[in-house]
Structure formats: structure tokens, C-alpha cells
Design an enzyme around this catalytic site. Structure first.
Site, PDB file in Angstrom:
ATOM      1  N   GLU A 177       8.123 -14.779   1.464  1.00 41.79           N
ATOM      2  CA  GLU A 177       8.383 -13.444   1.984  1.00 41.79           C
ATOM      3  C   GLU A 177       7.722 -13.242   3.349  1.00 41.79           C
ATOM      4  OE1 GLU A 177       6.891 -10.705  -0.895  1.00 41.79           O
ATOM      5  OE2 GLU A 177       7.929 -11.645  -2.584  1.00 41.79           O
ATOM      6  N   HIS A 203       2.009  -9.606  -7.286  1.00 41.85           N
ATOM      7  CA  HIS A 203       3.169 -10.486  -7.395  1.00 41.85           C
ATOM      8  C   HIS A 203       2.833 -11.893  -6.925  1.00 41.85           C
ATOM      9  CE1 HIS A 203       7.668 -11.219  -6.194  1.00 41.85           C
ATOM     10  NE2 HIS A 203       7.451 -11.561  -7.444  1.00 41.85           N
ATOM     11  N   HIS A 247       8.671  -0.021 -11.805  1.00 38.41           N
ATOM     12  CA  HIS A 247       9.152  -0.250 -10.441  1.00 38.41           C
ATOM     13  C   HIS A 247      10.105  -1.434 -10.502  1.00 38.41           C
ATOM     14  CE1 HIS A 247       9.293  -1.354  -6.234  1.00 38.41           C
ATOM     15  NE2 HIS A 247       8.467  -0.384  -5.888  1.00 38.41           N
ATOM     16  N   HIS A 294      -0.093 -11.701  -3.887  1.00 36.86           N
ATOM     17  CA  HIS A 294      -0.107 -10.595  -2.943  1.00 36.86           C
ATOM     18  C   HIS A 294       0.151  -9.304  -3.706  1.00 36.86           C
ATOM     19  CE1 HIS A 294       4.053 -12.101  -3.167  1.00 36.86           C
ATOM     20  NE2 HIS A 294       4.444 -10.850  -2.959  1.00 36.86           N
ATOM     21  N   TYR A 317       3.413   0.981   5.302  1.00 43.75           N
ATOM     22  CA  TYR A 317       3.992   0.393   4.095  1.00 43.75           C
ATOM     23  C   TYR A 317       3.203   0.892   2.896  1.00 43.75           C
ATOM     24  CZ  TYR A 317       5.469  -3.252   0.804  1.00 43.75           C
ATOM     25  OH  TYR A 317       5.955  -3.937  -0.277  1.00 43.75           O
TER      26      TYR A 317
END
Length: 444
Positions: free
Chosen positions: A347, A341, A298, A377, A356
Site C-alpha cells: 500500500e 492491519h 469497518h 500498520h 487522514y
């Protein structure tokens, strides 16, 4: 072309990003061959609106010439405005900005209102960084409104407004003409531009990033090539339109985080013609050309970048506006949702529509989340288990969704309102507590 917010616009738009536009609502209203003739056509006044320093390099210089019925200086003195007391534009320690916790934060949507409230009075600041006075950083606001602005107009001297509607259309009448904006579209109103907002659908709700610093721009594409992501031709700027109305009007100004009001005896939306490259625009997020992996892994979320505000450090932006639109996922032997991450950047996320793909529950349209610098997160427990067992030999379409992110290089500091509101989800951390231990040193 005159302004009438009681019905959808009929005029078209000017296509392109930061082009040198020229448009007139009356034939011959634009002076020929010069900016400020001794006498402008139709008895108009010539006025320059500068969005950058006079001496900014040509490629970065933004300004427009307006030909209007009265100059912008014609109004009564400003005085403090008593409404909209939930705005913050200075993000040092203060009564409005408490110490920033490292916790992951998530909010439910603002409730829709009962009392009649327009766009200005419906604003509330959730978070931000930097300083409006120093012209760096940003403020992140939410809005919830149920009434059109009536004989009042607004502008921000603090920054340009990136507006992301989530519910309800916005008919935005500006000095430059009119923008009709619906969910899945965005609008950008430059610093200083006066405007009014009508709500044709009644209730309206959405997000705003107020950019205090360098103007938003399209990112360079690098090895992607000459096309892709947000294409310049899809950005739309209004054609000139004006209203010649006299009466008792109110002008609301935002300066250094405070709101001020002044009486004005005419509509300030009286620009009959204009030319330049400093103007409002809108963009349909559904036209974004999404880039992704067709082999494995990704890629970093920078592939979803729509607009950026650059800093003085090459490759590091003060603001990135990123979206997560419908897209095909085809990478094999790959964990396809966004990975776990920790980020040096901070963010702030919102959701316009759908769900989402990294969060199965709890993150709903109109809601928001904040993951600050180095706060861990990623997908919740249920999403991780499902994605880890899915068949990646077949492509999968993430459909019926539109999430976005305001990412900044400096800490995004939530306001007292954001940390005290009933919409703050106190149990957000629980979405990761069910993540199982799979480690087995005897089994690879």
C-alpha cells in the site's frame, strides 16, 4: 475548437467511461462510414492508435482513429534526453533500486522549487514494481513544477499515467483535446498519447501512478448493485481540439524507463477529429458515491475502489486506486477508524487535502507513506485512544479530507532516491511506540 492553454477551457466534455466517442473540431472532419478513406476530409491523415492487441475481446479492445494534420511519424530521430534523471521503470535489484526494507515508511512533501522546472523535469520516481519492458507492474512518481511546458511535448510508451494533483491546477493539452484538472480531480493519459502541461497557478505538485500493465477499468459492483462508487457518467473525455503551429519544438518520449528527445517542426497536437474508445479522461473524486456500514464494523477498504487494473488471477488486481473521501461513520460499538492491519498486498498512500482519520499527526498533504507486504500498520497511539473512548451511538462525519492509496499485489520497491531523500521521516515508527498495554486476564 483550437487549443489555448493561456486561459481556462470553454469547451465541454464527453461523458462516460471507455465509450465509443466521436468528435470533430471542424464540421465534416470525421469520415463517414469508414476509418481510412482514400482521401480524408480537409487533407488530413488517418492514423489508428491502438491501446490493446488487435485481437483483444471486443469488451476489452481499446483503439481510436485520429484525423490529423501530419502523421505522428513526422519528427527527427530521437536521442537521449539529459534532463529528468530521477525516473525508474525497472524494479529488480539495481543501482536505482536497493533491497526493500520491511519497515513502514513515510515522507514529507516534495519541497516547492526555486529553479524554473516544468512537469517533465519535475518528475521523480519514489517506488514501483515489475517492469516497463515486460508491461507489468507500475511506477509511482511524484512531480513538483513551477513552469509550464514551453514548446515541448511528452508521451510515455511505458504505461498509462494516473495523475493525482495535490497543489495547483493542470491545464493538459493532448492530441485528443484538453483536460483542465484541479486538486480533488484525477486525470488518466493513455500510453502513447502526446501532451503538454501548463500551470495556471504557478507552483504545482502531485502524484502519478504509471500503469505498465492491463488498462485501468471500473470495478464490478457485485451485491452493491447497478449504481455506486465511481459512476461511469462522471468520467469526462475531451472534445476534439487542435493547434496548427510550425516552428522549433521538442518531443520527449519515455521508453523502457529512459527519456529521449527529438526535434519536431510542428505541434503534434494537430488532431482535428477522432473517434474511438482509447482516450484521456478525468474524474472528480468528490463525486464518488461512498459505501459504508450502517450497523457495525469497518468494511474492507475495497469499498473505496475507484479504478482497477486486473491481473490474470480473478479477483486479484495488479493495481487498485482507492480513495478515502469525506463520509459519515455510523457503526455502533465499533472502532471506526481503519483498523490495525497486515496485508498480502502493498500500500502506497498519499494525501490531497486535510488529515487522514487513522493518523493524527505527521501525514500531511503532499506527503506519502508505504506499507509493504505484511508490514504492520494502522492508527497511531493518539487516534486509537480517542476512537476507543468515543461515543458510537451518534454518527460522525469525517470531513475536509481526501486521502488515496495505490495498492498492488506485488511488493512496492522504494528507489534509492526515496530511501535517501531528506523528506523520509526517520521517526515514523514512533507513532506506534506509545500504544499502551491494556490486557488484563482478570477483567473481560
Amino acid at each position: 475548437m483550437t487549443l489555448d492553454l493561456s486561459k481556462p477551457a470553454t469547451a465541454g466534455y464527453l461523458s462516460g467511461f471507455a465509450n465509443e466517442f466521436a468528435t470533430e473540431a471542424l464540421p465534416g472532419a470525421l469520415p463517414h462510414g469508414r476509418n481510412s478513406p482514400q482521401r480524408a476530409p480537409y487533407g488530413l491523415y488517418a492514423e489508428q492508435l491502438s491501446g490493446t492487441a488487435f485481437t483483444a475481446p471486443r469488451g476489452h479492445n481499446r483503439r481510436s482513429w485520429l484525423y490529423r494534420i501530419r502523421p505522428a511519424a513526422v519528427h527527427r530521430p530521437f536521442e537521449p534526453y539529459a534532463g529528468a534523471q530521477r525516473l525508474v521503470s525497472e524494479f529488480g535489484d539495481s543501482a536505482d533500486v536497493p533491497p526493500t526494507p520491511p519497515n513502514q515508511l513515510r515522507w514529507d512533501p516534495l519541497p516547492m522549487l526555486v529553479e524554473p522546472t516544468d512537469f517533465v523535469d519535475g518528475l521523480v520516481t519514489m517506488a514501483g514494481n515489475g517492469s516497463a519492458a515486460a508491461m507489468n507492474g507500475c511506477a509511482i512518481h511524484l512531480y513538483a513544477a513551477n513552469r509550464s511546458m514551453q514548446d515541448r511535448f511528452f508521451y510515455s510508451a511505458d504505461g498509462e499515467l494516473l495523475i493525482v494533483p495535490q497543489q495547483g491546477r493542470l491545464f493538459i493539452a493532448t492530441e485528443f483535446g484538453r483536460l483542465d484538472v484541479e486538486p480533488f480531480e484525477i486525470a488518466v493519459i493513455p500510453r502513447g498519447v502526446r501532451f503538454a502541461v501548463a500551470l495556471p497557478d504557478g507552483d504545482a505538485r502531485g502524484y502519478i501512478c504509471e500503469n505498465f500493465g492491463a488498462l485501468l477499468r471500473l470495478p464490478d459492483l457485485g451485491p452493491i448493485g447497478s449504481n455506486g462508487l465511481a459512476n461511469p457518467r462522471d468520467f469526462l473525455t475531451p472534445q476534439a481540439a487542435y493547434e496548427d503551429r510550425e516552428g522549433a519544438f521538442e518531443l520527449i518520449a519515455k521508453l523502457n524507463g529512459r527519456l529521449w528527445r527529438a526535434d519536431i517542426g510542428h505541434s503534434p497536437l494537430d488532431v482535428v477529429a477522432w473517434h474511438g474508445n482509447y482516450a484521456p479522461y478525468k474524474y472528480d473524486l468528490r463525486l464518488f458515491n461512498t459505501i459504508g456500514s450502517i450497523s457495525f464494523d469497518h468494511p474492507d477498504p475495497s469499498i473505496f475502489l475507484v479504478l482497477q487494473a486486473q491481473s490474470d488471477t480473478p479477483g486479484v488486481d495488479t493495481i487498485d486506486f482507492v480513495i478515502f473521501p469525506p463520509r459519515w461513520l455510523a457503526a455502533e460499538d465499533t472502532f471506526r477508524p481503519p483498523w490495525f492491519h497486515r496485508n498480502v498486498a502493498s500500500e502506497f498512500m498519499g494525501l490531497v487535502h486535510g488529515a487522514y482519520d487513522a493518523k493524527a499527526e505527521g501525514f500531511v498533504p503532499g506527503g506519502a507513506s508505504l506499507h509493504n507486504c505484511m508490514s504492520g500498520h494502522g492508527p497511531d497511539a493518539d487516534t486509537f485512544e480517542k476512537a476507543s473512548a468515543s461515543d458510537t451511538t451518534k454518527p460522525h462525519k469525517v470531513d475536509a479530507t481526501m486521502a488515496f492509496m495505490f495498492e498492488t499485489r506485488t511488493l512496492i520497491r522504494p528507489t534509492c532516491y526515496a530511501l535517501d531523500t531528506a523528506q523520509l521521516q526517520a521517526d515514523y515508527f514512533e507513532c506506534w511506540q506509545g500504544i499502551k498495554k491494556h490486557f488484563n486476564p482478570e477483567q473481560k
